[in-house]
Design a protein around this motif. Structure first.
Motif, mmCIF file in Angstrom:
data_model
loop_
_atom_site.group_PDB
_atom_site.id
_atom_site.type_symbol
_atom_site.label_atom_id
_atom_site.label_comp_id
_atom_site.label_asym_id
_atom_site.label_seq_id
_atom_site.Cartn_x
_atom_site.Cartn_y
_atom_site.Cartn_z
ATOM 1 N N TRP A 60 -19.652 -37.782 -0.728
ATOM 2 C CA TRP A 60 -20.203 -39.093 -1.082
ATOM 3 C C TRP A 60 -21.685 -39.180 -0.722
ATOM 4 O O TRP A 60 -22.479 -39.725 -1.486
ATOM 5 N N HIS A 63 -23.686 -37.537 -3.290
ATOM 6 C CA HIS A 63 -23.593 -38.161 -4.617
ATOM 7 C C HIS A 63 -23.680 -39.689 -4.547
ATOM 8 O O HIS A 63 -23.112 -40.387 -5.382
ATOM 9 N N TYR A 64 -24.368 -40.213 -3.549
ATOM 10 C CA TYR A 64 -24.380 -41.655 -3.339
ATOM 11 C C TYR A 64 -24.958 -42.440 -4.508
ATOM 12 O O TYR A 64 -24.629 -43.597 -4.710
ATOM 13 N N TRP A 66 -24.419 -41.824 -7.669
ATOM 14 C CA TRP A 66 -23.321 -41.957 -8.628
ATOM 15 C C TRP A 66 -22.060 -41.385 -7.972
ATOM 16 O O TRP A 66 -21.704 -40.230 -8.190
ATOM 17 N N PRO A 67 -21.397 -42.191 -7.124
ATOM 18 C CA PRO A 67 -20.261 -41.680 -6.336
ATOM 19 C C PRO A 67 -18.932 -41.666 -7.095
ATOM 20 O O PRO A 67 -17.885 -41.992 -6.539
ATOM 21 N N TYR A 68 -18.973 -41.306 -8.362
ATOM 22 C CA TYR A 68 -17.760 -41.263 -9.173
ATOM 23 C C TYR A 68 -17.554 -39.832 -9.665
ATOM 24 O O TYR A 68 -18.199 -39.409 -10.620
ATOM 25 N N PRO A 69 -16.661 -39.081 -9.034
ATOM 26 C CA PRO A 69 -16.458 -37.689 -9.442
ATOM 27 C C PRO A 69 -15.810 -37.594 -10.824
ATOM 28 O O PRO A 69 -15.014 -38.452 -11.209
ATOM 29 N N SER A 70 -16.194 -36.543 -11.536
ATOM 30 C CA SER A 70 -15.551 -36.279 -12.826
ATOM 31 C C SER A 70 -14.118 -35.827 -12.560
ATOM 32 O O SER A 70 -13.735 -35.551 -11.412
ATOM 33 N N GLU A 71 -13.346 -35.724 -13.626
ATOM 34 C CA GLU A 71 -11.954 -35.276 -13.461
ATOM 35 C C GLU A 71 -11.907 -33.872 -12.867
ATOM 36 O O GLU A 71 -11.064 -33.575 -12.025
ATOM 37 N N LYS A 74 -12.686 -34.107 -9.202
ATOM 38 C CA LYS A 74 -11.531 -34.654 -8.474
ATOM 39 C C LYS A 74 -10.511 -33.561 -8.188
ATOM 40 O O LYS A 74 -9.975 -33.468 -7.079
ATOM 41 N N ASN A 89 -8.697 -40.374 -6.112
ATOM 42 C CA ASN A 89 -8.975 -41.602 -6.860
ATOM 43 C C ASN A 89 -8.980 -42.815 -5.931
ATOM 44 O O ASN A 89 -9.850 -43.668 -6.028
ATOM 45 N N ASN A 90 -8.017 -42.883 -5.068
ATOM 46 C CA ASN A 90 -7.923 -44.041 -4.172
ATOM 47 C C ASN A 90 -9.001 -44.020 -3.136
ATOM 48 O O ASN A 90 -9.493 -45.022 -2.707
#
Length: 90
Positions: A60, A63-64, A66-71, A74, A89-90
Motif C-alpha cells: 500500500w 501504491h498509495y 492508486w491503492p487498488y491492485p489489478s486482478e 491480487k 479484496n477485503n
C-alpha cells in the motif's frame, strides 16, 4: 440412579448405544441445529498474520496514489502471503 433415569426415558441403559443416540437425536435435534447455527455466527474472524499484514502495508505504501491492485496483482499478493484473493479484496 442412572439406571432409574434411563428407565424413565424408556431406554435400557445397558442396551446398544445406537438406540440411545437415536432417542437423543430425536429429542434434541431441533436444539442441536439452532445451537450449531448460533455457534457458527459467534466464530471470531481470523486476523491476518503479522507478516501478511506487513506485506500488505508495504504494498500500500508503494501504491498509495492508486491503492487498488489489478486482478493479477491480487492473485500474486494472495499467493505470496498464503491468503485467499477474497482476503486481499477485503
Amino acid at each position: 440412579m442412572e439406571a432409574a433415569e434411563g428407565k424413565d426415558l424408556g431406554i435400557d441403559p445397558r442396551s446398544d448405544d445406537k438406540a440411545l443416540k437415536r432417542h437423543l437425536l430425536k429429542k434434541y435435534s431441533g436444539y442441536l441445529g439452532s445451537l450449531r447455527k448460533e455457534l457458527s455466527k459467534k466464530r471470531k474472524k481470523g486476523k491476518l498474520l503479522k507478516e501478511a499484514r506487513q506485506k500488505l502495508l508495504t504494498w500500500w505504501e508503494l501504491h498509495y496514489r492508486w491503492p487498488y491492485p489489478s486482478e493479477m496483482e491480487k492473485i500474486a499478493l494472495a499467493e505470496s502471503m498464503g491468503l485467499e484473493p477474497k482476503q486481499i479484496n477485503n
